[in-house]
Design a protein around this motif. Sequence first.
Motif: not given
Length: 507
Positions: A78-103
């Motif tokens: 749908a369109g690449y930008s470095d900013r979009r990469l940061v959003v996707v990877a940052g949201a992914g890291a946050l979501g994965a971290a919540t699973v690690v701690v069991g939320v």
Amino acid sequence: MPTELATGLTTGLGGWWATDDYDVARELLQRGTAVLLCLAFIQALNQFRPLLGERGLQPVGRFVARVRFRDAPSVFHAGYSDRRLVVVAGAGALGAATVVVGVPQLGPWWVTTAVLLACWAAYLSIVQVGQRFYSFGWETLLCEAAFLVAWLGSPDVPVPVVLVVAVRWLLFRLELGAGLIKWRGDPAWRNLTALDYHHETQPMPGPFSWHAHHLPRWWHRTEVVGNHVTQLLVPWLLWLPQPLPSVAGAVVVLTQGWLVLTGNFAWLNWATIVLGAAMVSDGVWAALGSVVGLGRGPAATAAVGGGWFGTPVAGSPATYVVVVALVAAVLLTLSVRPALNLASRHQKMNASFEPLRLVNAYGAFGSVTRRRDEVIVEGSLAERPGPDDWREYAFRGKPGDVRRRPPQVAPYHLRLDWVLWFVPLGVSGPWIGLLCRRLLEADRATLRLLRTDPFDGERPRWVRLRLFRYRYSTPDERRRSGDWWVRHEVGVLVDPVRLADLPGRAR
């Protein structure tokens, strides 16, 4: 569906559809996979932009312009930008971290499933456009594992038997595929000499690889035999009644631990360890807890699924039953080609048979390199550099300075270092020219991929790439010189080049 019908359905299915013997396995699978996803997203935040971003060595924009969405599904179509990469990877890291701690696991089953599926979609989007820098088997493995463990839900539902079977099928393909590709490939695996070379020539040696290489020849033969037993015979135990799958899982964990000690293979070994540990049933965990002193009373019960991980209810919501059944049917259908691939004389290694990478073929080191050639990157500030005017760029993981002991990198993945290992084997591309350009520009993002910049941010006038043959120093050489490696030049890969010599303009 009326409450009475739903209750009757799940109660009737409970005897064969669900199991209460893999609650620890569910936690290991979900939290272990989430740890690796979190790490992978952090790596993307650190490395993706200089490698594949708007000014990257293989820009995503060019890739999605020539590859159809259906062949490589990714949000970046749908369109690449470095900013979009940061959003996707940052949201992914946050979501994965919540699973690690069991939320998410504190809520209903679909919350955990939704979070992990979002992480899967985010990482798949990154892998699909990663080209050469994401062309490793463990990328596909992480995608498949993330999708699979998402459907295990949360402790408010019991673990479905079909998903236990699906996880065993994944580990079976991973181990047997690796064993078969070796047996069918390089004769060094059949004549038991592969480990005479592997510790020295593997892509990213670790701190103990030098020591492993200098172990006696009989030990290297034992390593190869052990590999064949672990990857060709042990996986079949996964299809037998407990405790044999637990034994198979323990063997996998132990052998993968040796690989962790003797090499740097990103998160491949750690993902396999998570899968191996998940083969152990709660009953076996309880017995182990008794041996180490937890006992068989309330403490042991808590350790295997009660107090630590929550107690699943007796039945499952009818919706969960139906959804898991549909997912299992899809996975079964997609398993046909990977199964045929295992039986094929022309077995594919690390292959996907559909664009979502849900059920894949795996394997590693079907051929063993006998010698180690390293790309050494150098620059010079001199207008007309002489032999003593060149300075070497130091990479974070790959061998360079012969005095430097190979570092422990895994489970972190140094993508540029790894891809440079393949260049002497004939796997290269136009990105090499772009790498030279970025170094001549003293591009800060690119320089952050390296361990040291010999010019402290100043632009060099020249850059060149030379090829060196490396071997481990002998114990005697190491005692006398302190060097871990011995090297000599075998040729020039890229002649000295200036920025003005390169085609195109700086971007």
